[in-house]
Write a protein that holds these residues in place. Structure first.
Motif, PDB file in Angstrom:
ATOM      1  N   ALA A  15      73.238 -34.332  27.473  1.00  0.00           N
ATOM      2  CA  ALA A  15      73.287 -33.445  26.021  1.00  0.00           C
ATOM      3  C   ALA A  15      74.495 -33.300  25.604  1.00  0.00           C
ATOM      4  O   ALA A  15      74.571 -33.470  24.226  1.00  0.00           O
ATOM      5  N   TYR A  16      75.690 -33.398  26.513  1.00  0.00           N
ATOM      6  CA  TYR A  16      77.019 -33.432  25.733  1.00  0.00           C
ATOM      7  C   TYR A  16      77.280 -34.632  24.780  1.00  0.00           C
ATOM      8  O   TYR A  16      77.959 -34.543  23.892  1.00  0.00           O
ATOM      9  N   GLN A  17      76.925 -35.880  25.251  1.00  0.00           N
ATOM     10  CA  GLN A  17      76.892 -36.806  24.492  1.00  0.00           C
ATOM     11  C   GLN A  17      76.500 -36.852  23.133  1.00  0.00           C
ATOM     12  O   GLN A  17      76.911 -37.187  22.194  1.00  0.00           O
ATOM     13  N   LEU A 356      75.790 -27.488  25.547  1.00  0.00           N
ATOM     14  CA  LEU A 356      76.428 -28.791  25.618  1.00  0.00           C
ATOM     15  C   LEU A 356      76.436 -29.542  24.688  1.00  0.00           C
ATOM     16  O   LEU A 356      77.661 -29.957  24.169  1.00  0.00           O
ATOM     17  N   ILE A 357      75.448 -29.475  23.518  1.00  0.00           N
ATOM     18  CA  ILE A 357      75.630 -30.237  22.302  1.00  0.00           C
ATOM     19  C   ILE A 357      76.900 -29.552  21.447  1.00  0.00           C
ATOM     20  O   ILE A 357      77.764 -30.293  20.837  1.00  0.00           O
ATOM     21  N   ASP A 358      76.810 -28.307  21.312  1.00  0.00           N
ATOM     22  CA  ASP A 358      77.777 -27.550  20.959  1.00  0.00           C
ATOM     23  C   ASP A 358      79.013 -27.714  21.262  1.00  0.00           C
ATOM     24  O   ASP A 358      79.962 -28.174  20.437  1.00  0.00           O
ATOM     25  N   LEU A 359      79.392 -27.945  22.463  1.00  0.00           N
ATOM     26  CA  LEU A 359      80.650 -28.238  23.211  1.00  0.00           C
ATOM     27  C   LEU A 359      81.067 -29.655  22.814  1.00  0.00           C
ATOM     28  O   LEU A 359      82.103 -29.946  22.400  1.00  0.00           O
ATOM     29  N   GLY A 360      80.016 -30.523  22.788  1.00  0.00           N
ATOM     30  CA  GLY A 360      80.278 -32.027  22.436  1.00  0.00           C
ATOM     31  C   GLY A 360      80.726 -32.298  20.973  1.00  0.00           C
ATOM     32  O   GLY A 360      81.883 -32.901  20.711  1.00  0.00           O
ATOM     33  N   TYR A 361      80.171 -31.430  20.173  1.00  0.00           N
ATOM     34  CA  TYR A 361      80.376 -31.517  18.679  1.00  0.00           C
ATOM     35  C   TYR A 361      81.967 -30.805  18.520  1.00  0.00           C
ATOM     36  O   TYR A 361      82.532 -31.497  17.633  1.00  0.00           O
TER      37      TYR A 361
END
Length: 379
Positions: A15-17, A356-361
């Protein structure tokens, strides 16, 4: 110059990606369709790779649709979590240990990932791959899996005629028309998910025997590489912490998962950077008179989590279904002795994936200058 995207494995960590890709899409112009002519994915990274390559429309729209999937995904969308489903798989596992021929014609695993097949089959537009290759938008899309027969890492390539198969030590590339079976094979974590039968035999998770995860993109002609990993090793103190407690099963599993999904990528990236340094100091006159004329510097940008994913997993384990929480508690995955690392790979739940999405963004936006330089976009 061919630009390649490499998406590593990592279960729910992938999800990070999605967040990083969302950040890149926000930095690039809205009119960009696909900034990556070459895309490589392994395991959960293969899901994201095909979700980008196997959808029409602008890149920003593709990442938005991919984000919508990950923001609402639950463990039950990936594998059966109901008591009956878990009990059936447990029965099959036990029977395979007692009866030698029980697994003939069937794949035995701890979890049934039929829901994932249904989800991906309805989302990824495999027929769009031919269209993207034909119109030049896509040079190649490749996903890797492990052959249970040979133990080799096999990269399945769907791409232009100019890309030829290759064979190297313990790894090879073959030309195919990618299907849902190839994708399911790449994501089939050994023991957790069933092996998938392809024309070439049974296959499992591509990260397990992938010694050189960067090499497929180079074989397909990439001279620029954007690598999105899921390792949070940079956030860990480089200090050996001793403990009188023996490691839990979950802690051992966590290190095994990290070894499969993370270590090879970091090692290969380190080697590539060393080769780049060596290549940069070789005089052109020496290149022209030796067998290293085709050795070129590869432009690399690597983005990985700036925060500990294990710590985030600890905060969200309670989101998992009761049956899985009980199992993880039994093997020590809820402890603070490293067990949360194993849980992070199975934590397909909205709270964790959205974090994880927020962190990757945010990590992508924090590297906006490097991303603009990588894409040669400075407006």
């Amino acid at each position: 110059m061919s630009r390649g995207l490499i998406l590593t494995g990592g279960g729910a960590r992938a999800a990070y990606q999605v967040g990083v890709l969302k950040g890149i899409a926000a930095i690039l112009p809205r009119t960009v369709y696909n900034p990556f002519p070459i895309i490589c994915g392994t395991s959960a990274g293969a899901i994201n790779a095909l979700s980008i390559a196997g959808r029409p429309g602008p890149f920003r729209l593709r990442t938005n649709k991919l984000e919508a999937i990950w923001q609402n995904i639950r463990a039950s969308d990936v594998y059966r979590t109901d008591p009956i489903g878990v009990a059936i798989n447990a029965f099959h596992m036990a029977a395979s240990l007692i009866y030698r021929d029980y697994n003939i014609g069937r794949s035995i695993s701890l979890l049934d990932n039929t829901p994932l097949r249904e989800l991906l089959n309805s989302y990824v537009k495999f027929d769009h791959l031919d269209t993207a290759v034909a119109n030049g938008e896509l040079q190649a899309i490749a996903i890797s899996a492990m052959s249970y027969a040979s133990g080799q890492s096999v990269t399945f390539v769907h791409g232009q005629d100019s890309i030829q198969p290759w064979t190297r030590a313990r790894r090879r590339g073959v030309k195919v028309n990618l299907t849902i079976d190839h994708l399911m094979a790449s994501t089939a974590i050994p023991s957790l998910f069933p092996a998938v039968k392809l024309k070439q035999g049974y296959f499992g998770d591509g990260a397990v025997r992938q010694l050189k995860p960067i090499s497929p993109a180079l074989h397909m002609g990439a001279s620029q590489l954007l690598i999105i990993g899921v390792s949070d090793n940079a956030t860990r103190p480089n200090i050996e912490v001793t403990s009188d407690r023996s490691p839990s099963i979950a802690q051992i599993m966590g290190h095994m998962f990290n070894s499969a999904f993370i270590d090879a990528v970091e090692s290969d990236l380190e080697t590539l950077r060393k080769i780049n340094r060596i290549t940069s100091v070789i005089p052109q006159s020496l290149r022209d008179t030796s067998d290293i004329a085709d050795l070129n510097t590869i432009d690399v940008l690597s983005i990985s989590p700036s925060r500990s994913i294990d710590r985030l997993a600890e905060e969200h384990i309670h989101e998992l279904p009761l049956s899985l929480r009980l199992f993880l508690k039994l093997v020590g995955a809820t402890s603070k002795q490293g067990g949360s690392s194993a849980a992070s790979y199975l934590l397909f739940e909205p709270g964790f994936c959205r974090k994880l999405i927020d962190l990757g963004y945010q990590d992508a936006l924090s590297q906006e200058t490097q991303i603009r330089d990588f894409f040669k976009y400075n407006s």
